[in-house]
Design an enzyme around this catalytic site. Sequence first.
Site, mmCIF file in Angstrom:
data_model
loop_
_atom_site.group_PDB
_atom_site.id
_atom_site.type_symbol
_atom_site.label_atom_id
_atom_site.label_comp_id
_atom_site.label_asym_id
_atom_site.label_seq_id
_atom_site.Cartn_x
_atom_site.Cartn_y
_atom_site.Cartn_z
ATOM 1 N N ARG A 16 69.918 17.515 4.207
ATOM 2 C CA ARG A 16 70.425 16.272 4.660
ATOM 3 C C ARG A 16 69.324 15.496 5.609
ATOM 4 O O ARG A 16 69.096 14.317 6.064
ATOM 5 C CB ARG A 16 71.700 15.904 5.433
ATOM 6 C CG ARG A 16 72.596 15.825 4.576
ATOM 7 C CD ARG A 16 74.007 15.995 5.318
ATOM 8 N NE ARG A 16 74.536 17.520 5.724
ATOM 9 C CZ ARG A 16 75.592 17.309 6.566
ATOM 10 N NH1 ARG A 16 76.222 16.451 7.029
ATOM 11 N NH2 ARG A 16 75.657 18.739 7.029
ATOM 12 N N ARG A 440 10.603 5.039 26.360
ATOM 13 C CA ARG A 440 10.846 3.752 25.843
ATOM 14 C C ARG A 440 9.638 2.947 25.607
ATOM 15 O O ARG A 440 8.563 3.266 26.227
ATOM 16 C CB ARG A 440 11.952 2.841 26.784
ATOM 17 C CG ARG A 440 11.116 2.717 27.923
ATOM 18 C CD ARG A 440 12.249 2.112 29.284
ATOM 19 N NE ARG A 440 11.680 1.783 30.327
ATOM 20 C CZ ARG A 440 12.463 1.833 31.475
ATOM 21 N NH1 ARG A 440 13.812 2.118 31.424
ATOM 22 N NH2 ARG A 440 11.653 1.532 32.607
#
Length: 457
Positions: A16, A440
């Site tokens: 169930r 950078r």
Amino acid sequence: MTNRYAVILAAGQGTRMKSKLYKVLHPVCGKPMVEHVVDQISTLHIEKTVTIIGHGAELVKSHLEGKSDFALQAEQLGTAHAVMQSEDVLGDLEGTTLVVCGDTPLIKGETMEALVQHHEGQGAKATILTGHTESPDGYGRIIRNQDGLVERIVEHKDASEEERSVKEINTGTYCFDNKALFDALKKVSNDNVQGEYYLPDVIEILQSEGEIVSAYQTSDFDETLGVNDRVALSQAEITMKKRINEFHMRNGVTIKDPNNTYIDADVTIGRDTVILPGTVLQGSTSIGEDAMIGPNSEVKDCQIGDRTVLKQSVAHDSSIGADVQIGPFAHIRPASTIEDEVKIGNFVEIKKATFGKASKASHLSYIGDAEVGRDVNIGCGSITVNYDGKNKHLTKIEDGVFVGCNSNLVAPVSVGKGAYIAAGSTITEDVPGESLSIARARQVNKENYVQNLNHKK
């Protein structure tokens, strides 16, 4: 004291539930139903606990290993047949045997202790745990005689109008004299519509032999709930959640909104900690004193120290120290160690990293597969580039490092003690201590560029 034993019925599949997961393994507040039962039974000074397994036997054993012995019910032929499978372990022993269903996660150890004491005090061969309900439809009724002993159990479908008015019902939990139980089990018949051997038939057999059959009524009907479907599972979850939250509040924890706070059964929380609404605490999480968790936070299998604040964030499988500030909207992923006085700010993700004392990543950063020392400042938008498409690599950031905003640390790479990383840098080589690293391109300004571009258009 009489020796005590326990048999837990956990062999059924639970059709169930409509689930691939076997019924007794469905969790209630983070723990399988059957494990709740076993843990409560362990408080009763039981000599031997035998869990009857069938469907999902190996999975059930894996959850209960070290907490129980096991007996296999290879074919499910009813509850009496299930108990009979424990005969090799318990059949020759003297004492009292408790029989409990593995799908009753709300049953309390103190209730089972009271049942056993009542049973032994009455000198009964069998004692039924009963409950009182104003809605007894579908339950077997307990019919007592004038001495208060059980005269019979009448199933609802077989009960007269007078018997149906009885509000005391059979919960399916029993206590037996162990020898009498196994003697009676051999006499149980399967002459019924289902062709199964039912444990309540033992009660009738003992009564027919003139033995004393008693009953003990629990004061809390909720704990007798048997979970057979998802509706009952949700009811058990609600009841267990309320029980857990009340336990913590009575032990000095403030829970602002218990109806919207979800705490698993094995979570521990120190005094004067505040849990805010929408918080979910799962697994083996442990939280210290004077902390604040929430609102809307999820914590699983973490250890969190005193005075730490974790708000609107997620943390899994990690250790978090004292006086830490996390969130809002941070994510602490597994295998991370956050030491004392650290700040992990909004939209910061930490994965498999160690963060040293008093270090900070205040916002918009990803720190994965990293060792971060003490007093490190990681600027906004900085990340450890840990994955090359095949393998994960380690980034080491030593004490006192300052990482400027929007920096990329491409692992494997190390940044030495006290070094500075210029904002916007992409670091691909080790940085010596006490140095400034700038990685950078040089800025170039092209004057009148826009004017010339517009002229061409």
